[in-house]
Design a protein around this motif. Structure first.
Motif, PDB file in Angstrom:
ATOM      1  N   TYR A  55      23.300  90.191  54.610  1.00 49.42           N
ATOM      2  CA  TYR A  55      23.505  90.168  53.162  1.00 49.42           C
ATOM      3  C   TYR A  55      24.148  91.507  52.804  1.00 49.42           C
ATOM      4  N   CYS A  56      25.432  91.493  52.507  1.00 49.44           N
ATOM      5  CA  CYS A  56      26.201  92.735  52.555  1.00 49.44           C
ATOM      6  C   CYS A  56      25.927  93.683  51.397  1.00 49.44           C
ATOM      7  N   THR A  57      25.277  93.217  50.329  1.00 50.91           N
ATOM      8  CA  THR A  57      24.847  94.153  49.290  1.00 50.91           C
ATOM      9  C   THR A  57      23.596  94.917  49.703  1.00 50.91           C
ATOM     10  N   ASP A  58      22.980  94.533  50.792  1.00 51.53           N
ATOM     11  CA  ASP A  58      21.887  95.290  51.390  1.00 51.53           C
ATOM     12  C   ASP A  58      22.505  96.218  52.428  1.00 51.53           C
ATOM     13  N   LYS A 189      31.426  93.199  40.657  1.00 55.85           N
ATOM     14  CA  LYS A 189      31.574  94.642  40.820  1.00 55.85           C
ATOM     15  C   LYS A 189      31.659  94.985  42.301  1.00 55.85           C
ATOM     16  N   GLN A 190      32.238  96.125  42.609  1.00 55.47           N
ATOM     17  CA  GLN A 190      32.485  96.479  43.999  1.00 55.47           C
ATOM     18  C   GLN A 190      31.491  97.522  44.489  1.00 55.47           C
ATOM     19  N   TYR A 191      31.058  97.332  45.717  1.00 60.88           N
ATOM     20  CA  TYR A 191      30.183  98.255  46.426  1.00 60.88           C
ATOM     21  C   TYR A 191      31.027  98.997  47.460  1.00 60.88           C
ATOM     22  N   PHE A 192      31.154 100.305  47.322  1.00 62.53           N
ATOM     23  CA  PHE A 192      31.751 101.150  48.353  1.00 62.53           C
ATOM     24  C   PHE A 192      30.592 101.810  49.100  1.00 62.53           C
ATOM     25  N   ILE A 193      30.387 101.422  50.352  1.00 65.29           N
ATOM     26  CA  ILE A 193      29.235 101.867  51.130  1.00 65.29           C
ATOM     27  C   ILE A 193      29.712 102.840  52.207  1.00 65.29           C
ATOM     28  N   ILE A 194      29.135 104.030  52.239  1.00 60.66           N
ATOM     29  CA  ILE A 194      29.462 105.032  53.253  1.00 60.66           C
ATOM     30  C   ILE A 194      28.185 105.401  53.995  1.00 60.66           C
ATOM     31  N   LYS A 195      28.223 105.268  55.340  1.00 60.59           N
ATOM     32  CA  LYS A 195      27.061 105.544  56.164  1.00 60.59           C
ATOM     33  C   LYS A 195      27.444 106.486  57.295  1.00 60.59           C
ATOM     34  N   LYS A 196      26.441 107.116  57.834  1.00 57.87           N
ATOM     35  CA  LYS A 196      26.609 107.934  59.025  1.00 57.87           C
ATOM     36  C   LYS A 196      26.563 107.015  60.239  1.00 57.87           C
ATOM     37  N   MET A 204      32.198 100.287  54.253  1.00 54.55           N
ATOM     38  CA  MET A 204      32.846  99.047  53.842  1.00 54.55           C
ATOM     39  C   MET A 204      32.924  99.004  52.325  1.00 54.55           C
ATOM     40  N   VAL A 205      33.774  98.121  51.803  1.00 49.39           N
ATOM     41  CA  VAL A 205      33.808  97.808  50.384  1.00 49.39           C
ATOM     42  C   VAL A 205      33.678  96.304  50.257  1.00 49.39           C
ATOM     43  N   CYS A 206      32.902  95.852  49.266  1.00 51.44           N
ATOM     44  CA  CYS A 206      32.798  94.425  48.999  1.00 51.44           C
ATOM     45  C   CYS A 206      32.544  94.201  47.517  1.00 51.44           C
ATOM     46  N   GLY A 207      32.878  93.034  47.042  1.00 50.99           N
ATOM     47  CA  GLY A 207      32.648  92.661  45.655  1.00 50.99           C
ATOM     48  C   GLY A 207      33.578  91.531  45.221  1.00 50.99           C
ATOM     49  N   THR A 208      33.126  90.293  45.158  1.00 55.44           N
ATOM     50  CA  THR A 208      31.736  89.910  45.382  1.00 55.44           C
ATOM     51  C   THR A 208      31.371  90.040  46.862  1.00 55.44           C
ATOM     52  N   PRO A 286      26.000 108.511  44.286  1.00 55.48           N
ATOM     53  CA  PRO A 286      25.706 107.456  45.260  1.00 55.48           C
ATOM     54  C   PRO A 286      24.279 106.926  45.142  1.00 55.48           C
ATOM     55  N   VAL A 287      24.151 105.615  45.226  1.00 51.08           N
ATOM     56  CA  VAL A 287      22.838 104.991  45.323  1.00 51.08           C
ATOM     57  C   VAL A 287      22.361 105.125  46.770  1.00 51.08           C
ATOM     58  N   PRO A 288      21.133 105.554  47.026  1.00 53.87           N
ATOM     59  CA  PRO A 288      20.666 105.663  48.415  1.00 53.87           C
ATOM     60  C   PRO A 288      20.762 104.330  49.149  1.00 53.87           C
ATOM     61  N   ILE A 289      21.140 104.396  50.406  1.00 57.17           N
ATOM     62  CA  ILE A 289      21.255 103.188  51.217  1.00 57.17           C
ATOM     63  C   ILE A 289      19.962 102.379  51.156  1.00 57.17           C
ATOM     64  N   GLU A 290      18.835 103.039  51.321  1.00 58.11           N
ATOM     65  CA  GLU A 290      17.550 102.348  51.358  1.00 58.11           C
ATOM     66  C   GLU A 290      17.244 101.629  50.049  1.00 58.11           C
ATOM     67  N   ALA A 291      17.783 102.141  48.934  1.00 58.48           N
ATOM     68  CA  ALA A 291      17.515 101.528  47.629  1.00 58.48           C
ATOM     69  C   ALA A 291      18.147 100.151  47.498  1.00 58.48           C
ATOM     70  N   THR A 292      19.098  99.818  48.363  1.00 61.18           N
ATOM     71  CA  THR A 292      19.729  98.502  48.279  1.00 61.18           C
ATOM     72  C   THR A 292      19.002  97.451  49.116  1.00 61.18           C
ATOM     73  N   ARG A 293      17.970  97.878  49.852  1.00 62.20           N
ATOM     74  CA  ARG A 293      17.220  96.922  50.672  1.00 62.20           C
ATOM     75  C   ARG A 293      16.665  95.812  49.781  1.00 62.20           C
ATOM     76  N   GLY A 294      16.812  94.589  50.223  1.00 61.56           N
ATOM     77  CA  GLY A 294      16.317  93.454  49.446  1.00 61.56           C
ATOM     78  C   GLY A 294      17.365  92.788  48.574  1.00 61.56           C
ATOM     79  N   ASN A 295      18.582  93.323  48.565  1.00 67.15           N
ATOM     80  CA  ASN A 295      19.667  92.661  47.827  1.00 67.15           C
ATOM     81  C   ASN A 295      20.145  91.456  48.638  1.00 67.15           C
ATOM     82  N   VAL A 296      19.431  90.363  48.527  1.00 66.89           N
ATOM     83  CA  VAL A 296      19.737  89.168  49.323  1.00 66.89           C
ATOM     84  C   VAL A 296      19.883  87.968  48.400  1.00 66.89           C
TER      85      VAL A 296
END
Length: 309
Positions: A55-58, A189-196, A204-208, A286-296
């Protein structure tokens, strides 16, 4: 004689590779039932990179693809990373195009993981409309006409821009890792996700984010003093007449805003505005990566939640 045999073998290999069309593999693929799995492949020559997510918003599910394109399809690894960027585990897999679908077989490196086979499809919804025409792969799919009513409410549509405060003079990874949001509200809306990921930053970027036609890998991420620079790897969809190219981002950070200008490698540089600034857009985070957990989503495949296409 030995040289002749080697030459014949090389020519045979070249013909086999040529029989594989990278456009058949490029871009986003998702499962059409059962467990959620999404892959996005960027192909340049024999080099393949990209992203994997469920679930890519997670953003906790985001992992990174590296592999090669050859006569038997795409052989690749998926690197799943921990919060600090270290490797949690890797999957090894082969993707093979067949009759409009992508068959991915492999072995999961997760604890208790085993072999798997996943049948993936191109999302039938296609890309969301934006103010300009969107080109699409496969080439037998029609382009998506521009919708002038879709305007960006973030200062990218000609409205005056007021800088929120001074930009950070020296950026660190901590300043940019996370999820940046923009280009509207709601599902599109678009999610631009940057991780180590190891010693690098990737994303990645996604939206929807339930549609692989509205996502792409971010890579070549680097911090250059007060600037964040990265490439958006367009593969099977893009604004304009060409679906496959790199879009280069140059961004400042300040007051939870990522302010970016872009340039595409197949187009002339953007023209400055009358005030001398380049056209730009903003993301919030930036929203913390962990804060998006559960976006399913409650079901898979997901229903189309965006505006009518």
């Amino acid at each position: 004689m030995k040289q002749l045999v080697m030459l014949v073998a090389l020519l045979s290999f070249a013909r086999t590779v040529a029989a594989q069309n990278p456009d058949d593999y490029r871009g986003g693929w998702r499962t059409d039932g059962g467990e959620a799995h999404t892959y996005e492949f960027s192909i340049r020559g024999a080099t393949v990179r990209g992203i994997y997510c469920t679930y890519c918003t997670d953003a906790t599910t985001l992992a990174f693809v590296d592999g090669t394109f050859g006569p038997d399809g795409i052989r690749f690894e998926v690197t799943h990373v921990k919060a600090d960027g270290s490797t949690a585990y890797k999957d090894k897999a082969l993707a093979k195009f067949s009759q409009g679908r992508l068959i991915v077989t492999g072995t999961s490196g997760a604890r208790g993981g085993g072999t798997f086979e996943r049948v993936l499809i191109k999302d039938p919804h296609g890309p969301d409309p934006i103010p300009v025409k969107v080109s699409v792969l496969p080439k037998d799919r029609p382009s998506v006409p521009g919708n002038p009513a879709r305007r960006n409410p973030d200062g990218a549509d000609g409205l005056p821009y007021i800088q929120p405060g001074p930009w950070k003079s020296t950026l660190t990874e901590k300043d940019v890792i996370g999820v940046w949001l923009g280009f509207g509200v709601g599902s599109p809306k678009q999610y631009f996700i940057i991780k180590k990921a190891g010693g690098k930053l990737r994303g990645m970027v996604c939206g929807t984010c339930d549609n692989p036609y509205t996502m792409a890998a971010l890579d070549d991420v680097r911090i250059d003093g007060d600037l964040l620079k990265f490439n958006l790897l367009h593969e099977d969809w893009a604004d304009g007449d060409l679906p496959t190219f790199y879009k280069h981002f140059t961004c400042h950070v300040g007051w939870n805003e990522l302010r970016c200008t872009t340039a595409a490698d197949h187009l002339p540089p953007p023209r400055p505005r009358p005030d001398g600034t380049l056209p730009a857009f903003s993301l919030q985070g930036p929203v913390p990566i962990e804060a998006t957990r559960g976006n399913v989503w409650p079901e898979w495949p997901p229903k189309n939640t965006s505006e009518p296409r």
